[in-house]
Design a protein around this motif. Structure first.
Motif, PDB file in Angstrom:
ATOM      1  N   PRO A   1      -0.621   1.069   6.734  1.00 42.43           N
ATOM      2  CA  PRO A   1      -1.963   1.667   6.731  1.00 42.43           C
ATOM      3  C   PRO A   1      -1.969   3.114   6.244  1.00 42.43           C
ATOM      4  N   ARG A   2      -3.124   3.502   5.690  1.00 39.71           N
ATOM      5  CA  ARG A   2      -3.334   4.884   5.280  1.00 39.71           C
ATOM      6  C   ARG A   2      -4.352   5.522   6.235  1.00 39.71           C
ATOM      7  N   GLY A   3      -3.858   6.320   7.149  1.00 36.21           N
ATOM      8  CA  GLY A   3      -4.734   7.024   8.079  1.00 36.21           C
ATOM      9  C   GLY A   3      -5.363   6.124   9.126  1.00 36.21           C
ATOM     10  N   LEU A   4      -6.336   6.693   9.845  1.00 38.24           N
ATOM     11  CA  LEU A   4      -7.021   5.983  10.918  1.00 38.24           C
ATOM     12  C   LEU A   4      -7.780   4.780  10.401  1.00 38.24           C
ATOM     13  N   TRP A   5      -8.459   4.924   9.258  1.00 40.00           N
ATOM     14  CA  TRP A   5      -9.237   3.818   8.712  1.00 40.00           C
ATOM     15  C   TRP A   5      -8.335   2.630   8.369  1.00 40.00           C
ATOM     16  N   GLY A   6      -7.121   2.900   7.917  1.00 40.76           N
ATOM     17  CA  GLY A   6      -6.193   1.823   7.618  1.00 40.76           C
ATOM     18  C   GLY A   6      -5.858   1.004   8.848  1.00 40.76           C
ATOM     19  N   ARG A   7      -5.648   1.682   9.959  1.00 38.40           N
ATOM     20  CA  ARG A   7      -5.346   0.971  11.210  1.00 38.40           C
ATOM     21  C   ARG A   7      -6.565   0.190  11.718  1.00 38.40           C
ATOM     22  N   LEU A   8      -7.746   0.812  11.648  1.00 37.61           N
ATOM     23  CA  LEU A   8      -8.971   0.114  12.068  1.00 37.61           C
ATOM     24  C   LEU A   8      -9.194  -1.140  11.227  1.00 37.61           C
TER      25      LEU A   8
ATOM     26  N   TYR B   1      -6.797  -3.920  12.471  1.00 36.77           N
ATOM     27  CA  TYR B   1      -7.112  -4.468  13.791  1.00 36.77           C
ATOM     28  C   TYR B   1      -8.453  -5.208  13.807  1.00 36.77           C
ATOM     29  N   LEU B   2      -9.416  -4.750  12.998  1.00 33.19           N
ATOM     30  CA  LEU B   2     -10.704  -5.449  12.925  1.00 33.19           C
ATOM     31  C   LEU B   2     -10.544  -6.835  12.304  1.00 33.19           C
ATOM     32  N   LEU B   3      -9.593  -6.941  11.369  1.00 37.23           N
ATOM     33  CA  LEU B   3      -9.393  -8.217  10.678  1.00 37.23           C
ATOM     34  C   LEU B   3      -8.286  -9.065  11.289  1.00 37.23           C
ATOM     35  N   THR B   4      -7.686  -8.615  12.387  1.00 33.67           N
ATOM     36  CA  THR B   4      -6.596  -9.372  13.008  1.00 33.67           C
ATOM     37  C   THR B   4      -6.959 -10.814  13.321  1.00 33.67           C
ATOM     38  N   PRO B   5      -8.149 -11.103  13.918  1.00 37.32           N
ATOM     39  CA  PRO B   5      -8.497 -12.506  14.181  1.00 37.32           C
ATOM     40  C   PRO B   5      -8.575 -13.349  12.905  1.00 37.32           C
ATOM     41  N   VAL B   6      -9.122 -12.761  11.852  1.00 37.27           N
ATOM     42  CA  VAL B   6      -9.230 -13.481  10.572  1.00 37.27           C
ATOM     43  C   VAL B   6      -7.838 -13.705   9.996  1.00 37.27           C
ATOM     44  N   HIS B   7      -7.020 -12.653   9.995  1.00 40.42           N
ATOM     45  CA  HIS B   7      -5.650 -12.775   9.483  1.00 40.42           C
ATOM     46  C   HIS B   7      -4.879 -13.870  10.220  1.00 40.42           C
ATOM     47  N   TYR B   8      -4.984 -13.864  11.525  1.00 47.31           N
ATOM     48  CA  TYR B   8      -4.247 -14.842  12.320  1.00 47.31           C
ATOM     49  C   TYR B   8      -4.666 -16.265  11.956  1.00 47.31           C
ATOM     50  N   THR B   9      -5.974 -16.489  11.847  1.00 51.18           N
ATOM     51  CA  THR B   9      -6.488 -17.826  11.519  1.00 51.18           C
ATOM     52  C   THR B   9      -6.063 -18.255  10.118  1.00 51.18           C
ATOM     53  N   VAL B  10      -6.262 -17.368   9.141  1.00 52.44           N
ATOM     54  CA  VAL B  10      -5.987 -17.701   7.738  1.00 52.44           C
ATOM     55  C   VAL B  10      -4.490 -17.899   7.510  1.00 52.44           C
TER      56      VAL B  10
ATOM     57  N   ASP C   1       9.246  -0.041   1.180  1.00 57.47           N
ATOM     58  CA  ASP C   1       9.731  -1.413   1.260  1.00 57.47           C
ATOM     59  C   ASP C   1       8.911  -2.127   2.326  1.00 57.47           C
ATOM     60  N   PRO C   2       8.567  -3.401   2.126  1.00 59.28           N
ATOM     61  CA  PRO C   2       7.777  -4.109   3.143  1.00 59.28           C
ATOM     62  C   PRO C   2       8.352  -4.017   4.547  1.00 59.28           C
ATOM     63  N   SER C   3       9.673  -3.925   4.636  1.00 61.68           N
ATOM     64  CA  SER C   3      10.293  -3.885   5.964  1.00 61.68           C
ATOM     65  C   SER C   3       9.920  -2.623   6.741  1.00 61.68           C
ATOM     66  N   THR C   4       9.407  -1.604   6.024  1.00 64.10           N
ATOM     67  CA  THR C   4       9.006  -0.374   6.703  1.00 64.10           C
ATOM     68  C   THR C   4       7.559  -0.428   7.185  1.00 64.10           C
ATOM     69  N   ALA C   5       6.842  -1.486   6.852  1.00 61.69           N
ATOM     70  CA  ALA C   5       5.439  -1.599   7.262  1.00 61.69           C
ATOM     71  C   ALA C   5       5.338  -1.608   8.787  1.00 61.69           C
ATOM     72  N   ILE C   6       4.318  -0.918   9.302  1.00 63.88           N
ATOM     73  CA  ILE C   6       4.227  -0.796  10.757  1.00 63.88           C
ATOM     74  C   ILE C   6       3.334  -1.871  11.375  1.00 63.88           C
ATOM     75  N   LEU C   7       2.638  -2.646  10.546  1.00 68.34           N
ATOM     76  CA  LEU C   7       1.789  -3.722  11.048  1.00 68.34           C
ATOM     77  C   LEU C   7       2.128  -4.999  10.300  1.00 68.34           C
ATOM     78  N   MET C   8       2.189  -6.103  11.000  1.00 71.70           N
ATOM     79  CA  MET C   8       2.522  -7.346  10.312  1.00 71.70           C
ATOM     80  C   MET C   8       2.017  -8.564  11.080  1.00 71.70           C
ATOM     81  N   ASP C   9       1.874  -9.660  10.340  1.00 70.73           N
ATOM     82  CA  ASP C   9       1.578 -10.967  10.929  1.00 70.73           C
ATOM     83  C   ASP C   9       2.677 -11.906  10.431  1.00 70.73           C
ATOM     84  N   ARG C  10       3.491 -12.432  11.340  1.00 70.34           N
ATOM     85  CA  ARG C  10       4.621 -13.286  10.944  1.00 70.34           C
ATOM     86  C   ARG C  10       4.479 -14.663  11.561  1.00 70.34           C
TER      87      ARG C  10
END
Length: 475
Positions: free
Chosen positions: A440-447, A450-459, A322-331
């Protein structure tokens, strides 16, 4: 007559469902997700939740049924051939146990000895469903290239024709086929339930015999375009699949299955359509193309090939997390401040397709292009209707997972990402809340996140503000 329709959310199933609802029959639907059906459908038909791999739900749905339509396939699953065989056997066994009189199945044209794996799976399904004629009758209708607004075949032909003035194609463009309009397919399927015959039948349907090259040139003519096609024998199945993936809405795995099938002729092998359905006169290819174009131009596309129902993951995987279980989010939040929920709901439900993504469309196009390059859905799928949405249908490289009028729209990402992603628009109390969830799926999912956080925040920050401003200006 009591009828069970499976695959009611698929391309053919949605249209057949409407045809059956307009008649004096008792209609029952077997679906994985009852929420994917309109409220009006729940009022007009019996809705059973389940699938062909849940034997108890299958038998409940088949109990008391006279005629059962089998419109199921698992093309999007890696092991679809084995799944298709198991599904068909389960359905046959349950139908016999429940004393169903007739199964009607829609498969593909072709000869088994020369069939691709995809077509072979459709043939094997038909053979299983037809394997007990002493206990149940099966009418096996076989069609080749189906032409209609929203069909995979037509969208591939149209996209290639519109985007490429000169097409370099593999030699399969000279393969013969007998296309048929989607309305004619529905007419055959509908008429099959009333057929006065007790024996098993294989009914091959189609219009005139054409090559794929002739189809593309005919489509170009209907669109008022002049196109040049240059067949080259050096183009492999893999290269052709990437070609389709880049220039049409279909993802790579679907393109590959279709390309493999194009090397074999799909022409009528029997005259049973004329003998048993003499009242049906299929439209020509050109007539079917003109009708499909008219429906697209007038926003009348009723169903699309990308509608839910084609893969085993469309229900199970969507509800693994369920989306509510997601560990990373932009609200992002904005107070309603006098704007009605109806205005905001209409506005954010217009997202995608021709309307775009409320700013930074060039970034979305880059993301869509990258997705296509690695075999994803990309942005080419667009959306069925510019104004309305329904659960299970595609919006560019997202799919509508939940829709509550004037309250919530939940989209699940179908682009290639190292994990699972959702985008939610919610109207709660006096707030408009927009949330991007990521599991995320594994370490690459988290990277990746976080690499796209600035883009996500702006968009996403710009997106909620643009939606709000547009709703504010909408009467």
């Amino acid at each position: 007559m009591k009828i069970l329709l499976t695959g009611a959310n698929g391309y053919i199933g949605r249209r057949l469902k409407q045809k059956l609802l307009s008649q004096e029959v008792s209609l029952r639907l077997l679906v994985r997700n009852p929420k994917s059906l309109d409220v009006s459908v729940h009022q007009e038909a019996e809705v059973f939740q389940g699938d062909t791999f849940d034997l108890q739900s299958l038998e409940r749905a088949l109990k008391g049924i006279d005629v059962a339509y089998y419109l199921i396939h698992s093309l999007q699953a890696p092991n679809y051939r084995e799944l298709d065989k198991q599904s068909a056997q389960n359905f046959l066994n349950a139908a016999i146990k429940c004393s169903v009189k007739r199964i009607i199945y829609l498969g593909g044209l072709g000869v088994k000895e020369h069939a691709s794996e995809h077509l072979l799976s459709r043939i094997e399904t038909g053979e299983i469903l037809s394997s007990r004629p002493e206990l149940i009758q099966t009418i096996w209708i076989r069609a080749g290239v189906i032409i209609g607004s929203g069909s995979a075949s037509f969208e591939i032909i149209r996209h290639l024709t519109e985007k490429l003035p000169v097409m370099v194609t593999p030699k399969w463009v000279n393969t013969l086929a007998q296309p048929i309009g989607v309305d004619d397919v529905i007419t055959y399927l509908d008429s099959a339930k009333d057929l006065k015959s007790s024996q098993n039948l294989m009914v091959d349907i189609g219009s005139e015999t054409m090559t794929y090259k002739e189809m593309m040139l005919s489509c170009a003519k209907a669109l008022g375009l002049h196109r040049i096609i240059l067949p080259l024998p050096i183009l492999t199945i893999k290269l052709s699949s990437y070609w389709l993936n880049l220039f049409t809405p279909v993802p790579y795995n679907v393109a590959k299955s279709l390309i493999e099938g194009l090397s074999s002729e799909v022409v009528i092998q029997n005259e049973n359509a004329k003998e048993y359905f003499p009242h049906i006169h299929p439209s020509s290819f050109q007539e079917s193309v003109h009708k499909a174009i008219h429906e697209m131009e007038n926003n009348q596309v009723y169903s699309r090939w990308s509608d839910a129902g084609g893969g085993v993951d469309l229900w199970e995987e969507q509800h693994t997390h369920d989306p509510s279980t997601a560990i990373l989010m932009d609200r992002q939040r904005i107070p309603l401040d006098g704007i009605s929920k109806e205005q905001l709901f209409r506005t954010f439900c217009s997202i995608g397709g021709k309307e775009g993504w409320f700013g930074y469309d060039w970034l979305w196009k880059i993301r869509g292009g990258m997705d296509k390059l690695i075999g994803g859905a990309g942005l080419n799928r667009g959306r069925r209707d510019t104004h309305s949405l329904r659960i299970g249908e595609s919006v560019d490289f997202w799919r509508v997972e939940d829709l509550i009028p004037n309250e919530r729209l939940l989209l699940r990402a179908q682009m290639k990402v190292p994990g699972k992603a959702w985008l939610e628009f919610k109207l709660q109390d006096d707030e408009f809340i927009q949330t991007a969830y990521f599991y995320p799926r594994g370490l690459w999912g988290r990277l990746y996140w976080y690499l796209l956080t600035p883009v996500h925040y702006t968009v996403f920050r710009n997106m909620i503000r643009s939606i709000y401003q547009k709703a504010k200006q909408t009467p």
